[in-house]
Design a protein around this motif. Structure first.
Motif, mmCIF file in Angstrom:
data_model
loop_
_atom_site.group_PDB
_atom_site.id
_atom_site.type_symbol
_atom_site.label_atom_id
_atom_site.label_comp_id
_atom_site.label_asym_id
_atom_site.label_seq_id
_atom_site.Cartn_x
_atom_site.Cartn_y
_atom_site.Cartn_z
ATOM 1 N N MET A 1 0.845 -1.187 0.000
ATOM 2 C CA MET A 1 0.000 0.000 0.000
ATOM 3 C C MET A 1 0.883 1.240 0.000
ATOM 4 O O MET A 1 1.759 1.389 0.860
ATOM 5 C CB MET A 1 -0.911 -0.010 1.240
ATOM 6 C CG MET A 1 -1.842 1.193 1.321
ATOM 7 S SD MET A 1 -2.884 1.185 2.816
ATOM 8 C CE MET A 1 -3.920 -0.246 2.517
ATOM 9 N N ASP A 2 0.659 2.140 -0.975
ATOM 10 C CA ASP A 2 1.457 3.358 -1.017
ATOM 11 C C ASP A 2 0.879 4.392 -0.047
ATOM 12 O O ASP A 2 -0.181 4.212 0.549
ATOM 13 C CB ASP A 2 1.545 3.906 -2.441
ATOM 14 C CG ASP A 2 0.189 4.270 -3.030
ATOM 15 O OD1 ASP A 2 -0.802 4.341 -2.269
ATOM 16 O OD2 ASP A 2 0.110 4.482 -4.249
ATOM 17 N N MET A 3 1.617 5.512 0.105
ATOM 18 C CA MET A 3 1.225 6.514 1.086
ATOM 19 C C MET A 3 -0.122 7.144 0.748
ATOM 20 O O MET A 3 -0.940 7.421 1.640
ATOM 21 C CB MET A 3 2.305 7.595 1.179
ATOM 22 C CG MET A 3 2.013 8.665 2.232
ATOM 23 S SD MET A 3 1.744 7.982 3.900
ATOM 24 C CE MET A 3 3.375 7.360 4.256
ATOM 25 N N ARG A 4 -0.376 7.368 -0.535
ATOM 26 C CA ARG A 4 -1.649 7.973 -0.940
ATOM 27 C C ARG A 4 -2.829 7.087 -0.521
ATOM 28 O O ARG A 4 -3.821 7.581 0.028
ATOM 29 C CB ARG A 4 -1.663 8.183 -2.456
ATOM 30 C CG ARG A 4 -3.008 8.668 -2.999
ATOM 31 C CD ARG A 4 -2.947 8.854 -4.521
ATOM 32 N NE ARG A 4 -4.276 9.069 -5.049
ATOM 33 C CZ ARG A 4 -5.129 8.097 -5.378
ATOM 34 N NH1 ARG A 4 -4.769 6.822 -5.196
ATOM 35 N NH2 ARG A 4 -6.327 8.370 -5.855
ATOM 36 N N THR A 5 -2.708 5.786 -0.772
ATOM 37 C CA THR A 5 -3.778 4.863 -0.413
ATOM 38 C C THR A 5 -3.919 4.751 1.104
ATOM 39 O O THR A 5 -5.034 4.625 1.626
ATOM 40 C CB THR A 5 -3.521 3.476 -1.022
ATOM 41 O OG1 THR A 5 -3.289 3.625 -2.424
ATOM 42 C CG2 THR A 5 -4.708 2.552 -0.811
ATOM 43 N N PHE A 6 -2.798 4.826 1.799
ATOM 44 C CA PHE A 6 -2.834 4.805 3.264
ATOM 45 C C PHE A 6 -3.613 6.005 3.795
ATOM 46 O O PHE A 6 -4.436 5.879 4.711
ATOM 47 C CB PHE A 6 -1.410 4.810 3.820
ATOM 48 C CG PHE A 6 -1.337 4.835 5.322
ATOM 49 C CD1 PHE A 6 -1.533 3.674 6.062
ATOM 50 C CD2 PHE A 6 -1.074 6.023 6.003
ATOM 51 C CE1 PHE A 6 -1.466 3.691 7.456
ATOM 52 C CE2 PHE A 6 -1.008 6.050 7.384
ATOM 53 C CZ PHE A 6 -1.207 4.885 8.117
ATOM 54 N N VAL A 7 -3.370 7.188 3.200
ATOM 55 C CA VAL A 7 -4.085 8.395 3.616
ATOM 56 C C VAL A 7 -5.585 8.251 3.331
ATOM 57 O O VAL A 7 -6.429 8.633 4.148
ATOM 58 C CB VAL A 7 -3.511 9.633 2.904
ATOM 59 C CG1 VAL A 7 -4.394 10.855 3.145
ATOM 60 C CG2 VAL A 7 -2.089 9.902 3.374
ATOM 61 N N ILE A 8 -5.923 7.694 2.154
ATOM 62 C CA ILE A 8 -7.332 7.478 1.808
ATOM 63 C C ILE A 8 -7.979 6.528 2.794
ATOM 64 O O ILE A 8 -9.117 6.752 3.247
ATOM 65 C CB ILE A 8 -7.448 6.941 0.370
ATOM 66 C CG1 ILE A 8 -7.048 8.019 -0.636
ATOM 67 C CG2 ILE A 8 -8.870 6.445 0.086
ATOM 68 C CD1 ILE A 8 -6.938 7.512 -2.060
ATOM 69 N N LEU A 9 -7.273 5.450 3.157
ATOM 70 C CA LEU A 9 -7.808 4.488 4.119
ATOM 71 C C LEU A 9 -8.085 5.162 5.459
ATOM 72 O O LEU A 9 -9.160 4.978 6.050
ATOM 73 C CB LEU A 9 -6.826 3.325 4.296
ATOM 74 C CG LEU A 9 -7.178 2.323 5.401
ATOM 75 C CD1 LEU A 9 -8.521 1.664 5.132
ATOM 76 C CD2 LEU A 9 -6.077 1.260 5.520
ATOM 77 N N CYS A 10 -7.135 5.935 5.950
ATOM 78 C CA CYS A 10 -7.325 6.623 7.226
ATOM 79 C C CYS A 10 -8.502 7.594 7.157
ATOM 80 O O CYS A 10 -9.278 7.723 8.116
ATOM 81 C CB CYS A 10 -6.050 7.358 7.628
ATOM 82 S SG CYS A 10 -4.667 6.253 8.053
ATOM 83 N N HIS A 11 -8.647 8.257 6.008
ATOM 84 C CA HIS A 11 -9.767 9.183 5.819
ATOM 85 C C HIS A 11 -11.099 8.429 5.879
ATOM 86 O O HIS A 11 -12.047 8.882 6.544
ATOM 87 C CB HIS A 11 -9.633 9.898 4.481
ATOM 88 C CG HIS A 11 -10.813 10.761 4.129
ATOM 89 N ND1 HIS A 11 -10.998 12.013 4.657
ATOM 90 C CD2 HIS A 11 -11.875 10.531 3.302
ATOM 91 C CE1 HIS A 11 -12.133 12.522 4.190
ATOM 92 N NE2 HIS A 11 -12.673 11.650 3.364
ATOM 93 N N LEU A 12 -11.180 7.298 5.196
ATOM 94 C CA LEU A 12 -12.403 6.498 5.212
ATOM 95 C C LEU A 12 -12.719 5.979 6.610
ATOM 96 O O LEU A 12 -13.873 5.984 7.047
ATOM 97 C CB LEU A 12 -12.275 5.320 4.245
ATOM 98 C CG LEU A 12 -12.289 5.644 2.751
ATOM 99 C CD1 LEU A 12 -11.962 4.400 1.934
ATOM 100 C CD2 LEU A 12 -13.640 6.214 2.341
ATOM 101 N N LEU A 13 -11.685 5.541 7.305
ATOM 102 C CA LEU A 13 -11.893 5.007 8.648
ATOM 103 C C LEU A 13 -12.387 6.088 9.604
ATOM 104 O O LEU A 13 -13.219 5.828 10.471
ATOM 105 C CB LEU A 13 -10.603 4.376 9.166
ATOM 106 C CG LEU A 13 -10.178 3.077 8.469
ATOM 107 C CD1 LEU A 13 -8.794 2.644 8.915
ATOM 108 C CD2 LEU A 13 -11.185 1.967 8.740
ATOM 109 N N ARG A 14 -11.880 7.296 9.426
ATOM 110 C CA ARG A 14 -12.336 8.405 10.269
ATOM 111 C C ARG A 14 -13.765 8.835 9.920
ATOM 112 O O ARG A 14 -14.628 8.961 10.796
ATOM 113 C CB ARG A 14 -11.418 9.616 10.089
ATOM 114 C CG ARG A 14 -10.131 9.603 10.892
ATOM 115 C CD ARG A 14 -9.512 10.992 10.906
ATOM 116 N NE ARG A 14 -8.300 11.043 11.696
ATOM 117 C CZ ARG A 14 -7.075 10.931 11.191
ATOM 118 N NH1 ARG A 14 -6.921 10.748 9.879
ATOM 119 N NH2 ARG A 14 -6.012 10.992 11.975
ATOM 120 N N ASN A 15 -14.003 9.088 8.628
ATOM 121 C CA ASN A 15 -15.222 9.772 8.215
ATOM 122 C C ASN A 15 -16.378 8.850 7.854
ATOM 123 O O ASN A 15 -17.535 9.287 7.846
ATOM 124 C CB ASN A 15 -14.917 10.690 7.025
ATOM 125 C CG ASN A 15 -13.967 11.815 7.399
ATOM 126 O OD1 ASN A 15 -14.357 12.796 7.992
ATOM 127 N ND2 ASN A 15 -12.688 11.643 7.061
#
Length: 220
Positions: A1-15
């Motif tokens: 998983m690249d950093m961009r996808t990691f950021v998207i995952l964290c965003h989804l988990l939060r929101n």
């Protein structure tokens, strides 16, 4: 998983899933610990050492993230539109049986079985790629059964997210082998048949005839 996808995952988990930071661990760190366990099948003690956290903290946040990832089900799973269609009994099935120019399907049922077998091979290879991504699926699991079930679902959801966001990945399967008269797949274990509803069988017959007619036109 690249950093961009990691950021998207964290965003989804939060929101979407409602995951939030705790007093001692933020979302990014707990997600990183969670992914490290899934991808490398490491023990709690390894995570304790690498993230400098207590065993209780690691276990707590692993389960928090696991539950949050499962809540992304509606976001990351595509529901099947059609029901399960079984193969035709008494007809050739395995791809190797159509190997060679003189062994092309001779009717709609054989053609449907060929495509069914091809799809099955794609699915089996997909499972291989899936297990290659997540080492936690390789061997025995000592988690509680409920946690094991959630972990498998979480791996599926994360796999779909990676494929959706990291479009440059090379996880490409050899789809549509059935159209080749020189398919190299070998026969495997016997098929366990699953009966379908009558309306599904009727739809399968209509689909098989349509597919076979189209294939004959394309190869005329």
């Amino acid at each position: 998983m690249d950093m961009r996808t990691f950021v998207i995952l964290c965003h989804l988990l939060r929101n979407v899933a409602g995951l939030s930071s705790t007093e001692i661990v933020n979302v990014e760190e707990m997600v990183a610990m969670f992914l490290h366990v899934l991808a490398h099948d490491v023990t709690n003690r390894v995570i304790q050492r690498e993230f400098v956290r207590s065993g209780e903290t690691v276990s707590l946040h692993f389960n928090l993230v696991l539950l949050a990832v499962v809540r992304l089900y509606e976001e990351l799973i595509k529901r099947p539109v059609l029901g399960f269609l079984t193969l035709y009994r008494g007809q050739r099935y395995h791809l190797q049986e159509w190997r060679g120019a003189g062994n092309a399907p001779i009717n709609a049922k054989e053609y449907f079985n060929m495509k069914h077998s091809s799809a099955r091979n794609v699915i089996e290879r997909a499972f291989g790629v899936f297990k290659g991504h997540w080492a936690i699926l390789h061997g025995k699991s000592y988690y509680l059964l409920q946690v094991q079930c959630r972990t498998i679902l979480a791996c599926c959801l994360l796999h779909n997210l990676i494929n959706r966001e990291m479009t440059y990945c090379d996880d490409v399967y050899d789809v549509d082998e059935g159209d080749s008269a020189y398919a190299t797949t070998t026969a495997s274990e016997d098929i366990h048949y699953i009966e379908t509803k009558n309306e599904w069988s009727q739809w399968r017959d209509e689909l098989a005839e349509s597919m076979f007619t189209d294939w004959k036109l394309r190869n005329a």
